[in-house]
Design a protein around this motif. Structure first.
Motif, PDB file in Angstrom:
ATOM      1  N   GLY A  82       0.839  -1.183   0.000  1.00  0.00           N
ATOM      2  CA  GLY A  82       0.000   0.000   0.000  1.00  0.00           C
ATOM      3  C   GLY A  82       0.873   1.232   0.000  1.00  0.00           C
ATOM      4  O   GLY A  82       2.023   1.195   0.420  1.00  0.00           O
ATOM      5  N   VAL A  83       0.336   2.325  -0.507  1.00  0.00           N
ATOM      6  CA  VAL A  83       1.075   3.589  -0.485  1.00  0.00           C
ATOM      7  C   VAL A  83       0.257   4.585   0.309  1.00  0.00           C
ATOM      8  O   VAL A  83      -0.963   4.640   0.198  1.00  0.00           O
ATOM      9  CB  VAL A  83       1.336   4.112  -1.915  1.00  0.00           C
ATOM     10  N   GLN A  84       0.944   5.388   1.141  1.00  0.00           N
ATOM     11  CA  GLN A  84       0.242   6.325   1.987  1.00  0.00           C
ATOM     12  C   GLN A  84      -0.068   7.586   1.204  1.00  0.00           C
ATOM     13  O   GLN A  84       0.783   8.155   0.531  1.00  0.00           O
ATOM     14  CB  GLN A  84       1.059   6.674   3.231  1.00  0.00           C
ATOM     15  N   LYS A  85      -1.325   8.008   1.288  1.00  0.00           N
ATOM     16  CA  LYS A  85      -1.784   9.228   0.636  1.00  0.00           C
ATOM     17  C   LYS A  85      -2.416  10.117   1.705  1.00  0.00           C
ATOM     18  O   LYS A  85      -2.794   9.642   2.782  1.00  0.00           O
ATOM     19  CB  LYS A  85      -2.829   8.902  -0.444  1.00  0.00           C
ATOM     20  N   PRO A  86      -2.565  11.411   1.405  1.00  0.00           N
ATOM     21  CA  PRO A  86      -3.264  12.256   2.368  1.00  0.00           C
ATOM     22  C   PRO A  86      -4.640  11.692   2.675  1.00  0.00           C
ATOM     23  O   PRO A  86      -5.413  11.391   1.773  1.00  0.00           O
ATOM     24  CB  PRO A  86      -3.366  13.605   1.624  1.00  0.00           C
ATOM     25  N   GLY A  87      -4.907  11.504   3.935  1.00  0.00           N
ATOM     26  CA  GLY A  87      -6.209  11.000   4.350  1.00  0.00           C
ATOM     27  C   GLY A  87      -6.294   9.491   4.455  1.00  0.00           C
ATOM     28  O   GLY A  87      -7.334   8.940   4.739  1.00  0.00           O
ATOM     29  N   GLY A  88      -5.199   8.769   4.200  1.00  0.00           N
ATOM     30  CA  GLY A  88      -5.269   7.323   4.364  1.00  0.00           C
ATOM     31  C   GLY A  88      -4.331   6.589   3.437  1.00  0.00           C
ATOM     32  O   GLY A  88      -3.410   7.157   2.869  1.00  0.00           O
ATOM     33  N   TRP A  89      -4.598   5.290   3.286  1.00  0.00           N
ATOM     34  CA  TRP A  89      -3.766   4.408   2.487  1.00  0.00           C
ATOM     35  C   TRP A  89      -4.491   4.004   1.217  1.00  0.00           C
ATOM     36  O   TRP A  89      -5.703   3.834   1.205  1.00  0.00           O
ATOM     37  CB  TRP A  89      -3.411   3.145   3.281  1.00  0.00           C
ATOM     38  N   CYS A  90      -3.744   3.840   0.141  1.00  0.00           N
ATOM     39  CA  CYS A  90      -4.284   3.361  -1.125  1.00  0.00           C
ATOM     40  C   CYS A  90      -3.563   2.079  -1.498  1.00  0.00           C
ATOM     41  O   CYS A  90      -2.340   2.064  -1.596  1.00  0.00           O
ATOM     42  CB  CYS A  90      -4.096   4.419  -2.219  1.00  0.00           C
ATOM     43  N   VAL A  91      -4.307   0.997  -1.680  1.00  0.00           N
ATOM     44  CA  VAL A  91      -3.693  -0.263  -2.075  1.00  0.00           C
ATOM     45  C   VAL A  91      -3.298  -0.200  -3.545  1.00  0.00           C
ATOM     46  O   VAL A  91      -4.072   0.241  -4.386  1.00  0.00           O
ATOM     47  CB  VAL A  91      -4.673  -1.425  -1.850  1.00  0.00           C
ATOM     48  N   THR A  92      -2.092  -0.605  -3.865  1.00  0.00           N
ATOM     49  CA  THR A  92      -1.670  -0.706  -5.264  1.00  0.00           C
ATOM     50  C   THR A  92      -1.985  -2.101  -5.770  1.00  0.00           C
ATOM     51  O   THR A  92      -2.326  -2.999  -5.013  1.00  0.00           O
ATOM     52  CB  THR A  92      -0.163  -0.447  -5.412  1.00  0.00           C
ATOM     53  N   SER A  93      -1.847  -2.280  -7.080  1.00  0.00           N
ATOM     54  CA  SER A  93      -2.219  -3.566  -7.672  1.00  0.00           C
ATOM     55  C   SER A  93      -1.032  -4.496  -7.852  1.00  0.00           C
ATOM     56  O   SER A  93      -1.161  -5.525  -8.496  1.00  0.00           O
ATOM     57  CB  SER A  93      -2.869  -3.322  -9.043  1.00  0.00           C
ATOM     58  N   GLN A  94       0.124  -4.168  -7.291  1.00  0.00           N
ATOM     59  CA  GLN A  94       1.309  -4.934  -7.603  1.00  0.00           C
ATOM     60  C   GLN A  94       1.699  -5.924  -6.522  1.00  0.00           C
ATOM     61  O   GLN A  94       1.737  -5.581  -5.333  1.00  0.00           O
ATOM     62  CB  GLN A  94       2.479  -3.983  -7.862  1.00  0.00           C
ATOM     63  N   PRO A  95       2.011  -7.167  -6.913  1.00  0.00           N
ATOM     64  CA  PRO A  95       2.540  -8.122  -5.951  1.00  0.00           C
ATOM     65  C   PRO A  95       3.864  -7.628  -5.396  1.00  0.00           C
ATOM     66  O   PRO A  95       4.588  -6.886  -6.059  1.00  0.00           O
ATOM     67  CB  PRO A  95       2.746  -9.394  -6.780  1.00  0.00           C
ATOM     68  N   GLU A  96       4.172  -8.058  -4.202  1.00  0.00           N
ATOM     69  CA  GLU A  96       5.419  -7.642  -3.567  1.00  0.00           C
ATOM     70  C   GLU A  96       6.603  -8.022  -4.450  1.00  0.00           C
ATOM     71  O   GLU A  96       6.731  -9.152  -4.915  1.00  0.00           O
ATOM     72  CB  GLU A  96       5.528  -8.335  -2.202  1.00  0.00           C
ATOM     73  N   GLY A  97       7.475  -7.051  -4.704  1.00  0.00           N
ATOM     74  CA  GLY A  97       8.654  -7.297  -5.523  1.00  0.00           C
ATOM     75  C   GLY A  97       8.436  -7.097  -7.004  1.00  0.00           C
ATOM     76  O   GLY A  97       9.375  -7.237  -7.790  1.00  0.00           O
ATOM     77  N   VAL A  98       7.217  -6.756  -7.429  1.00  0.00           N
ATOM     78  CA  VAL A  98       6.932  -6.544  -8.843  1.00  0.00           C
ATOM     79  C   VAL A  98       6.495  -5.096  -9.042  1.00  0.00           C
ATOM     80  O   VAL A  98       5.490  -4.657  -8.496  1.00  0.00           O
ATOM     81  CB  VAL A  98       5.818  -7.496  -9.335  1.00  0.00           C
ATOM     82  N   ALA A  99       7.279  -4.360  -9.816  1.00  0.00           N
ATOM     83  CA  ALA A  99       6.967  -2.950 -10.062  1.00  0.00           C
ATOM     84  C   ALA A  99       5.770  -2.835 -10.995  1.00  0.00           C
ATOM     85  O   ALA A  99       5.461  -3.734 -11.777  1.00  0.00           O
ATOM     86  CB  ALA A  99       8.177  -2.258 -10.682  1.00  0.00           C
ATOM     87  N   ARG A 100       5.102  -1.688 -10.916  1.00  0.00           N
ATOM     88  CA  ARG A 100       3.969  -1.454 -11.799  1.00  0.00           C
ATOM     89  C   ARG A 100       4.439  -1.530 -13.253  1.00  0.00           C
ATOM     90  O   ARG A 100       5.499  -1.064 -13.621  1.00  0.00           O
ATOM     91  CB  ARG A 100       3.346  -0.089 -11.501  1.00  0.00           C
ATOM     92  N   GLY A 101       3.575  -2.143 -14.102  1.00  0.00           N
ATOM     93  CA  GLY A 101       3.909  -2.280 -15.505  1.00  0.00           C
ATOM     94  C   GLY A 101       4.652  -3.556 -15.832  1.00  0.00           C
ATOM     95  O   GLY A 101       5.041  -3.774 -16.982  1.00  0.00           O
ATOM     96  N   ARG A 102       4.859  -4.426 -14.829  1.00  0.00           N
ATOM     97  CA  ARG A 102       5.603  -5.662 -15.066  1.00  0.00           C
ATOM     98  C   ARG A 102       4.757  -6.920 -14.846  1.00  0.00           C
ATOM     99  O   ARG A 102       5.286  -8.018 -14.763  1.00  0.00           O
ATOM    100  CB  ARG A 102       6.821  -5.712 -14.142  1.00  0.00           C
ATOM    101  N   PHE A 103       3.457  -6.762 -14.792  1.00  0.00           N
ATOM    102  CA  PHE A 103       2.546  -7.869 -14.473  1.00  0.00           C
ATOM    103  C   PHE A 103       1.785  -8.249 -15.747  1.00  0.00           C
ATOM    104  O   PHE A 103       0.774  -7.650 -16.090  1.00  0.00           O
ATOM    105  CB  PHE A 103       1.593  -7.417 -13.367  1.00  0.00           C
ATOM    106  N   PHE A 104       2.283  -9.244 -16.480  1.00  0.00           N
ATOM    107  CA  PHE A 104       1.775  -9.598 -17.797  1.00  0.00           C
ATOM    108  C   PHE A 104       1.090 -10.967 -17.815  1.00  0.00           C
ATOM    109  O   PHE A 104       1.189 -11.696 -18.792  1.00  0.00           O
ATOM    110  CB  PHE A 104       2.901  -9.570 -18.832  1.00  0.00           C
TER     111      PHE A 104
END
Length: 382
Positions: free
Chosen positions: A5-27
């Motif tokens: 998850g990434v912290q944003k103002p007002g709370g946390w936003c879950v990202t869609s990436q598995p641990e250890g996999v950067a965004r754009g690398r999930f094919f």
């Protein structure tokens, strides 16, 4: 598999990436990577599923879904996987024989469901990696009477795309009133499909493929013929009763409790799809598939015996199934890619060891695919 998850103002936003996999690398060829804005949309407050708010939400979703399906009719929203709507198609299409056109694991699922629902099932099967031939289907239709003919638009297990328009024409001309039932789970929103103009009676898809949504929803459009047929079926069940869905859609509601937060995600993604344009989205997927094919040729020039399983005229825009040289095993290639921070699909079923699959669908770009292929080339040529 852990998610960050990434912290944003007002709370946390879950990202869609598995641990250890950067965004754009999930094919993976499904589920696909989900844009953070789409995931964040699910954090909106839950609303009553029998109040005016749900009618507003369902109404907002209809326009975007009709554009995606290329239909002027209402589009069913089901809180289920696409397999549920495959069963809905079987249960609501009549009580007589089914002709199931099989070219891989997912097209075979219609036959499995048909038998489980007590239907008499006839199978017309071609080898995995081949597409369906309209002339062969016409000959089989001349030999018997069927209530419905099932087929898959994009066969995810093999990377084959079938000529749905031509197959539907054959069913209309030679099927004696048989309904055309189409699984487009990894097709819709990535490969052209025209529900109304191609004369399709029932088309279904899932959220987690080219629509690039979180899993948990499925969608279907149907013809007047399909709905009228459903009205004649005595044992069509309750949860997947198309008549019940149709009646509730007239009120802009669902027959049972909807996954409201997933519908928020759908609303956001439909807006993003509209901004891109459907034709442009189809073109982007086709460009990624073409690049995969040309990369295979480049690898061959380097002496690496890769291949594309599907023949040139039947290659899907959303997923490519690659055949491997004898000295390589699919699971080993997938594992090494994962070690380098990239996720691709393994071969499916009997193709597990001899193939790998690249899901170039959803919100992926040509630039992102190029980066994947660079790494994949190093792994295969190591």
């Amino acid at each position: 598999m852990a998610y960050r998850g990434v912290q944003k103002p007002g709370g946390w936003c879950v990202t869609s990436q598995p641990e250890g996999v950067a965004r754009g690398r999930f094919f993976l060829p499904g589920p696909t990577e989900v844009h953070p804005d789409v995931l964040s949309a699910q954090a909106a407050p839950v609303i009553s599923h029998r109040g005016p708010e749900i009618r507003t939400l369902v109404g907002e979703l209809q326009s975007g879904l009709q554009t995606v399906f290329r239909t002027s009719r209402p589009v069913l929203i089901s809180t289920s996987s696409a397999t549920g709507l495959m069963e809905a198609a079987i249960r609501n299409s009549g009580a007589g024989r089914l002709l199931c056109l099989v070219c891989g694991a997912f097209s075979e699922r219609f036959a499995i469901i048909g038998r489980a629902c007590g239907r008499e099932v006839e199978v017309l099967e071609v080898p995995w990696g081949e597409g369906l031939d309209p002339d062969t289907v016409a000959a089989r239709l001349d030999g018997g009477s069927f209530d419905a003919v099932t087929m898959v638009h994009s066969e995810t297990s093999t990377g084959v795309i079938n000529p749905i328009r031509e197959l539907a024409e054959v069913v209309r001309e030679r099927g004696g009133g048989a309904l055309t039932v189409v699984d487009s789970v990894s097709g819709i929103a990535g490969a052209e499909l025209q529900t109304d103009s191609w004369g399709l009676d029932f088309v279904l898809t899932g959220a987690q493929k080219a629509l690039a949504l979180p899993p948990g929803l499925s969608f279907a459009a149907w013809s007047d013929r399909m709905l009228e047929r459903a009205r004649t079926v005595a044992g069509r069940g309750m949860y997947f009763d198309l008549v019940g869905f149709a009646e509730q859609l007239e009120r802009l509601q669902t027959p049972s409790t909807p996954a409201v937060t997933l519908m928020y995600a759908l609303r956001t993604q439909l807006s993003r799809i509209s901004a891109e344009g459907m034709e442009e989205r189809w073109d982007r997927h086709s460009a990624m598939a073409t690049r995969c094919h040309s990369w295979v040729n480049e690898m061959a020039e380097r002496g690496v015996a890769l291949g594309v399983l599907a023949p040139p005229a039947r290659r899907c825009p959303t997923v490519t199934c690659l055949t491997l040289p004898p000295e390589l095993r699919g699971p080993a290639v997938v594992s090494e890619m994962r070690a380098r921070g990239w996720v691709i699909g393994g071969g499916y079923g009997k193709l597990k060891d001899s193939t790998i699959r690249i899901g170039h669908m959803g919100d992926h770009t040509l630039e992102g695919l190029e980066a994947l292929l660079d790494v994949l080339g190093d792994v295969i040529d190591a």
